[in-house]
Enzyme design. Structure first.
Site: not given
Ligand code: F6P
Length: 349
Positions: A127-129, A164, A171
């Site tokens: 999982t990239i998480d 800015r 994610m």
């Protein structure tokens, strides 16, 4: 006839999946003589018996490629009355010695249930998480962090040119690993993660303090699953793209960055913009770290099959590939600790 081992990739795709598959095939053919069947589109392949034989030719040239050559889906066999039984029957029909499931909490949750029902299953954490328990890292995470870091670097120069506040949404459904590591690496001025509902007044104070010090721009990194404190805007609820849920009951997150940017602009008067990285973080080539980790996980997984160590998942502990019970990996999510978040906070404002 040689023994057969099945392999499937489930859930969201992730850079490094092909490296795992390639390693499984190469070590199987070279050392153990198993025939490898690639079940197509996650659990759907097992339910429908859709597969292809993966030989050396099929995996050749795939190490550096993102995505998965055997495709993926979020098919959940638990949503079908006989889903798990059908998979067990089909595994017998296909004469599988074992099944290697490459996935995150959902895919491995199903794998664990199948193991409890007697199927020979081995897990590979993906999982990239990076939120799976039991392993220091999942493959795909390093690639996602590097993509996000590069995006933050790019956003930096445009933020500086225009005076800015740039909000970068990354994610991370339940955990803030990508936000935290990409934020630290990219020099973010504020990092907001799901584990810690944030106080918008505090966020604005930090930015104002920074601008009062003479800096005319700021970078805020926010995980898609981050939320306002319960008594503030949004009442602590998650920001969703729509009300639809996937087969595992997950809502589609996204949009917290835009709300945050507007809120910052209104409260501070600093012109603000948002960049939502989305699936760019999951696409394309894996980093060297992920290629190596995924390769070692693939080799470790086929070794577990050879040793008959089922119900286990390969994991990284320190620099060693070890095995842990899948049940341990899926019992709870691995979240960002207070200690790590405090390290990031030193650079806020
Ligand atoms: O679990 C990995 C992940 O990339 C999450 O960070 C994200 O919320 C989700 O998948 C997106 O899923 P989908 O591919 O269904 O849009």
């Amino acid at each position: 006839m040689s023994e057969r081992v099945g392999v499937l990739t489930g859930g969201g795709d992730c850079p490094g999946l092909n490296a795992v598959i390639r390693a499984i095939v190469r070590k199987s053919l070279g050392n153990y003589g198993y025939e490898i069947l690639g079940l197509l589109k996650g659990w759907r392949g097992m339910l429908e018996m859709e597969y292809e034989v993966l030989d050396r030719e099929k995996v050749s040239g795939t190490l550096h490629r993102g995505g998965t050559i055997i495709r993926t889906s979020r098919t959940n066999p638990r949503n079908m009355p006989d889903g798990l039984d059908r998979i067990i029957d089909n595994a017998a029909r296909l004469k599988l010695r074992a099944l290697i499931a490459i996935g995150g909490e959902d895919t491995l949750g199903v794998a664990n249930q199948l193991y409890q029902r007697g199927l020979n299953v081995v897990g590979v954490p993906k999982t990239i998480d990076n939120d799976l328990e039991g392993t220091d890292y999942t493959f795909g995470f390093d690639t996602a962090v590097n993509i996000a870091m590069e995006a933050i670097d790019r956003v930096h120069t445009t933020a500086e040119s225009h005076d800015r506040v740039m909000v970068v949404e990354v994610m991370g459904r339940h955990t803030g690993w990508i936000a935290l590591e990409a934020g630290i690496a990219g020099g973010a001025d504020v990092i907001l993660i799901p584990e810690r509902p944030f106080d918008i007044e505090k966020v604005c104070e930090l930015l104002t303090h920074r601008h009062n010090r003479g800096r005319d721009f700021s970078i805020v990194v926010v995980a898609e699953g981050a939320r306002f404190k319960a008594d503030q805007k949004g009442e602590g609820t998650l920001i969703l793209q729509d009300m639809e849920k996937d087969a595992f009951g997950h809502v589609r997150l996204g949009g917290i960055g835009s709300i945050l940017a507007k809120e910052i602009e209104t409260r501070t008067g600093f012109e603000s913009r948002v960049v939502i990285l989305g699936h760019i973080q999951r696409g394309g080539s894996p980093t060297a770290f992920d290629r190596v980790l995924a390769t070692r996980f693939g080799l470790g997984a086929i070794d577990l099959v050879y040793k008959g160590e089922y119900g286990k998942m390969v994991a990284l502990r320190g620099n060693k590939i070890v095995s842990v019970p899948i049940s341990e990996a899926v019992q709870k999510l691995k979240t960002v600790s207070d200690e790590l978040y405090k390290d990031a906070e030193v650079f806020f404002g």
